[in-house]
Motif scaffolding. Structure first.
Motif, short mmCIF file in Angstrom:
data_model
loop_
_atom_site.label_atom_id
_atom_site.label_comp_id
_atom_site.label_asym_id
_atom_site.label_seq_id
_atom_site.Cartn_x
_atom_site.Cartn_y
_atom_site.Cartn_z
N CYS A 1 -4.56 1.60 7.98
CA CYS A 1 -3.91 2.86 8.14
C CYS A 1 -3.19 3.08 9.28
N SER B 1 -9.90 10.38 2.75
CA SER B 1 -9.30 11.22 1.79
C SER B 1 -10.01 12.02 0.97
N CYS C 1 0.85 -1.12 0.06
CA CYS C 1 0.08 -0.05 0.20
C CYS C 1 0.74 1.17 -0.01
N PRO D 1 -9.50 5.68 1.58
CA PRO D 1 -8.36 5.83 2.24
C PRO D 1 -8.34 6.73 3.61
N GLU E 1 -3.77 0.22 -3.78
CA GLU E 1 -4.48 1.25 -2.83
C GLU E 1 -4.84 0.86 -1.52
N CYS E 2 -5.58 1.85 -0.76
CA CYS E 2 -5.55 1.67 0.81
C CYS E 2 -6.08 0.31 0.87
N PHE F 1 -5.09 7.80 -6.49
CA PHE F 1 -6.20 6.94 -6.16
C PHE F 1 -7.38 7.00 -6.99
N ASN G 1 -1.03 4.42 -0.35
CA ASN G 1 -1.77 5.27 -0.31
C ASN G 1 -1.26 6.34 0.88
#
Lengths: 167, 465
Positions: free
Chosen positions: A134, B283, A89, B84, A129-130, B334, A91
């Motif tokens: 996190c 995000s 990841c 995100p 991507e994410c 993204f 992101n």
């Protein structure tokens, strides 16, 4: 993850029962296309054109519909990946805590770029991507499954060595 | 602080532990003593608002479902969670999955629904396995299935695994994905409550929203409506990431000051640095500057003051050393990656924004690029079927509004060159054309002159002749 470079898609009796189980969950068989594609990928490591045709035959769908679904979703591999597919990841949250350093470190160490496979077929890398991890960034996922979190370049080296040893 | 969802009880994911902590008692209460309308009314009175980002009133949403059983009705639980900076549903799956299942069952009872689908993003392999086990356990104990707890209410629940598409978190896209199609969002109306999955009435609720429901039934709407900001009551699962000492998910009442979350719960910014920018809700939400962050209260009503929203309550903190332009470039990447490609403004616009941001980051930016970015963002916003277009446009547009100097610092070129797009489409006011610098005008004049010359020259061969 077992990756078969070339394969003729065929489910055994148990797997066909599993397909029927998936179909029974939904009012229409079309809805089982995602679960069946997952079954194919779990068995062969990636989804070939023949496998898409096979899925279409199982569910009574035109092949182009299955192709459309398989290509829309990024987690279905449309070409054989490495035995250990590393999804890093990069992101925002991971980037702020060094996601790109981890990605570049792996890329340099293995000598491969995004979605490329090492010559021995052991590793492939993908910038993803994410992944919803996190708080424990930077992180990566292996073969769409296990999460490895709070990574450092040292822990990456160890992880790659460990993965290399697993047969 | 009392917690509603992430309670401090170990092993709540075990069904026996959950039951011994008065688990599934709300379901029993509902099935034995409340009519479906009374359940909806209770949820409506509590003021519970959706936790997926749009903050719509959950009880009101439930009343949109048609009464009667002409068609089968469906409940989709949205666990796609791909924004995100957002990682709260994962905590629910891990720490208190049965409370969510109970909430979904109560919702199904309230709306007369016979089938529940839990859509979980494919990357959550571990949590999909947990949920599948939990659903199987609940079936065994008779909380899901036919004639639940001896009543005449029957419901089935299935876990559906996604395959890595952010767009499937959008409710109509989720429905298409569930039907086995590409995850393209649908045009609304018709709304899901009248024409949802397979053309049947459908309600889509976020995982966190449903996890709140059992406690509302147990403790009453009035109790719930008094927690936090009365206009946006309850608790939120704040997922804090980025430059803080203790990132993680914290359940706190709505209206908690942002700085309390960052300093008291997350141990402050790493290495004692200053904050430069905070994204308050995943995000796609417009960011806050340091001054705004110091004043911000974390609920949807108060954040409007700063032109931003609570979103999924995924807080991303950035310290003073952060390169804001690079962050926005990554966010744009993204959205470029995740745009489904259905609407032109979003499909093309996200790519344009990324290209322009890429060149600014490389130091090749032009003076007009900043305005060009705003222009592209504003032409995406509101012109697409779903909210992904807005989600892509907002961070770019609002970051430029709030941090314009950061962008200007990166651009060394000082000549004012209007982007071609603006000249052609006349998006600018006429007096602004005077800003075009002389060099460029000469180039254009020469070019036109050459064309004119060629047209008048009989020696130049043309296809038509």
């Amino acid at each position: 993850m077992e990756v078969k470079q070339n394969y003729i898609p065929a489910f055994d009796e148990n797997e066909l029962k599993q397909v029927q189980l998936h179909i029974s969950k939904y009012p229409k068989p079309m809805a089982a296309v995602m679960p069946v594609l997952w079954m194919i990928q779990d068995k062969y490591g990636w989804i070939s054109i023949e496998a898409m045709k096979y899925t279409g035959d199982l569910l009574g769908l035109p092949y182009d519909h299955v192709l459309g679904v398989a290509t829309f979703y990024t987690m279905y591999f449309k070409k054989p990946m490495g035995k250990h597919h590393l999804q890093v990841c990069t992101n925002v949250s991971c980037m702020l805590r060094g996601g790109y350093e981890i990605y570049n470190h792996i890329s340099d160490k293995l000598g491969i770029k995004n979605k490329e496979v090492t010559a021995d077929g052991m590793f492939s890398i993908e910038e993803v991507e994410c992944l919803g991890s996190c708080a424990t960034a930077p992180m990566l996922q292996v073969n769409n499954r296990e999460f490895y979190e709070n990574l450092t370049t040292q822990s990456i080296d160890k992880l790659i060595d460990d993965l290399r040893k697993t047969v | 602080m009392e917690k509603i969802i992430l309670k401090d009880i170990p092993n709540l994911d075990n069904i026996d532990v959950y039951i011994s902590n008065s688990g599934y008692s709300a379901l029993k209460k509902v099935l034995t003593s409340l009519k479906p309308e009374e359940v909806t009314e209770e949820v409506k009175k509590s003021g519970l608002r959706g936790r997926g980002g749009a903050c719509f009133y959950t009880g009101v949403k439930w009343t949109f479902m048609p009464k009667g059983n002409d068609k089968p009705k469906f409940l989709c639980c949205n666990g796609d969670e791909s924004e995100p900076g957002s990682f709260k549903d994962r905590e629910i799956f891990e720490k208190n999955p049965h409370q969510f299942i109970e909430g979904a069952l109560i919702a199904a009872y309230a709306m007369g629904i016979g089938k529940i689908y839990v859509y979980i993003r494919g990357e959550y392999w571990k949590w999909i396995n947990i949920m599948e086990e939990c659903v199987a356990d609940a079936y065994k104990k008779g909380f899901i299935g036919k004639n639940i707890l001896g009543s005449d209410f029957s419901v089935d629940m299935y876990v559906h695994k996604g395959a890595g598409a952010y767009i499937c978190g959008e409710e109509s896209s989720l429905m298409n994905s569930l039907e086995g199609k590409r995850g393209y969002p649908r045009v609304k109306p018709p709304f899901p409550a009248s024409f949802g999955v397979w053309g049947n009435p459908t309600t889509i609720n976020n995982i966190e929203t449903l996890a709140n429901v059992p406690e509302i039934i147990n403790k009453g709407a009035e109790w719930f409506s008094k927690i936090g900001n009365p206009k946006h009551p309850g608790t939120l699962l704040f997922g804090v990431s980025g430059h803080v000492n203790k990132p993680g998910v914290y359940e706190l009442p709505t209206g908690t000051p942002l700085m309390t979350i960052i300093n008291d719960y997350c141990g402050g910014v790493t290495n004692g640095k200053q904050i430069k920018m905070v994204i308050p809700g995943g995000s796609s939400m417009p960011p806050l500057t340091r001054e705004e962050a110091e004043k911000a209260l974390m609920d949807n009503e108060n954040l409007r003051e700063f032109n931003t929203f609570i979103g999924t309550a995924g807080i991303i903190v950035m310290n003073e050393d952060t390169d804001i332009v690079d962050v926005i470039r990554r966010i744009s990447k993204f959205y470029y990656h995740e745009s489904c490609g259905q609407c032109t403004p979003c499909r093309e616009g996200t790519g344009w924004m990324l290209k322009v941001l890429d060149r600014i980051c490389k130091g090749e930016g032009k003076k007009n690029d900043i305005d060009l970015l705003v222009s592209v963002a504003e032409n995406i916003e509101g012109n697409t079927i779903c909210a992904l277009g807005d989600a892509a446009a907002w961070p770019v547009k609002w970051t430029i509004k709030k941090f314009r100097n950061e962008f200007e610092k990166k651009i060394k070129d000082d000549k004012s060159k209007l982007p071609v797009l603006n000249k052609v489409h006349g998006l600018r006011k006429s007096e602004e054309y005077n800003l075009i610098d002389e060099d460029e005008l000469t180039v254009t004049k020469n070019l036109f002159g050459k064309v004119q010359e060629n047209i008048n020259n009989p020696d130049v061969k043309r296809f038509s002749s």
